[in-house]
Design a protein around this motif. Sequence first.
Motif, mmCIF file in Angstrom:
data_model
loop_
_atom_site.group_PDB
_atom_site.id
_atom_site.type_symbol
_atom_site.label_atom_id
_atom_site.label_comp_id
_atom_site.label_asym_id
_atom_site.label_seq_id
_atom_site.Cartn_x
_atom_site.Cartn_y
_atom_site.Cartn_z
ATOM 1 N N ARG A 133 -5.784 -6.980 9.831
ATOM 2 C CA ARG A 133 -6.751 -6.595 10.865
ATOM 3 C C ARG A 133 -6.457 -7.368 12.136
ATOM 4 O O ARG A 133 -6.208 -8.573 12.102
ATOM 5 N N ARG A 158 -6.730 -9.538 4.046
ATOM 6 C CA ARG A 158 -7.719 -9.679 2.982
ATOM 7 C C ARG A 158 -7.023 -10.028 1.676
ATOM 8 O O ARG A 158 -5.909 -9.588 1.413
ATOM 9 N N GLU A 187 -12.241 -14.302 10.856
ATOM 10 C CA GLU A 187 -11.765 -14.169 9.468
ATOM 11 C C GLU A 187 -10.230 -14.160 9.436
ATOM 12 O O GLU A 187 -9.581 -13.912 10.457
ATOM 13 N N ARG A 211 -11.360 -8.488 13.247
ATOM 14 C CA ARG A 211 -11.701 -9.437 12.174
ATOM 15 C C ARG A 211 -12.479 -10.650 12.641
ATOM 16 O O ARG A 211 -13.055 -11.388 11.818
#
Length: 353
Positions: free
Chosen positions: A340, A352, A348, A345
């Motif tokens: 992302r 993922r 973060e 994001r």
Amino acid sequence: MDSATALSSPPSSIPEPQLNVHYSAPGFCLPHPDTVSEFRRDKSNLVFCHGVAIVKISPEVVVKIGPHINFIEAKNMTYVAENTGVPVPKVFACYTYGPIDRDPDDYRGVYDTYIFMTYITGETLQVAWDGLDVSAKCQITRQLTTYIQEIRNLESAGYIGSLEHGHVTDHSLSTSDDKGPFNSERDFNTALVEVYQKNAPKRHIKAFFNGMLPESHRILFAHVNVLIDEDCNVTGLIDWELSTPLPFGVGFGRIHTYAGEYTGGEFWVPDEFEDAKRGFWHELFDGMPADTRDKLEQDFALIQDAVILGTFLDCFCFEDGEVIVGAVSKKAIPKLLTYRIPFVRGDEPPYRD
């Protein structure tokens, strides 16, 4: 039968080769193909020889030769040189020569194109990358961000295709019957989906793509390979034959090459490089014209989708009419597709778990 007649060869149906000069810079002394062949016979003058040949004919000048070289490469380099500060080879001349008496199936044609340009020293980033430390990678990334932004700021042509309303030269449509140019992203998407479906008819690629192809990106110029010197300075952007205006973000599918490494069965990003990658995106946006930035900031999801699409397409190639996925790409793609961009994001991590 007369012996002289018996030993004589039948007349060739191939006419005498002709020189067709597309461009020659004022003051440049244009070498004949026979002269270039003399340089080529000396192996020390061969800079590259794989499909095409790059031959050094002086300390400052090389010539790129091959039957499938296109004059569009010379046009692309000239266009970028005239409109940006990006380091690209200066084009001195370009001509085609032929027809040459040879097997077209073996040589992919009976005409050769010659592009004479400045010789730029350096090692390709693709070769050097794995041996560089994080600091060097960050340094190169910062330089590339500046150059990429200059290219992105070139005025949009309003269509998807090569310069002067030519067809799309990107490999994604290499097996397509319809290479454009395309007046809309919808038309480009249709051709893209069709070529992948044609090469993988038993798979659900068409349904997959139809659900993820947006139609409202800004169309921008894209580039190809990078040369660096021993101090990790970018010395030149080369191999412009495949450069073509593409939807914004699709070309950034290769961001993962610069974002991290796939080793030991895992894809990972060094902490130090995360800062450089965030800097790449922020500098890219900060350098944009205000109206372009405002439009993109209204929907970052469009950029996110384009980057994922570019990532996905970059994992595929065509070979003998079949869709091929490399072993490394097959292992890495589940992780790569979770990427992302920073604007989506927030704080973060980029991938993922």
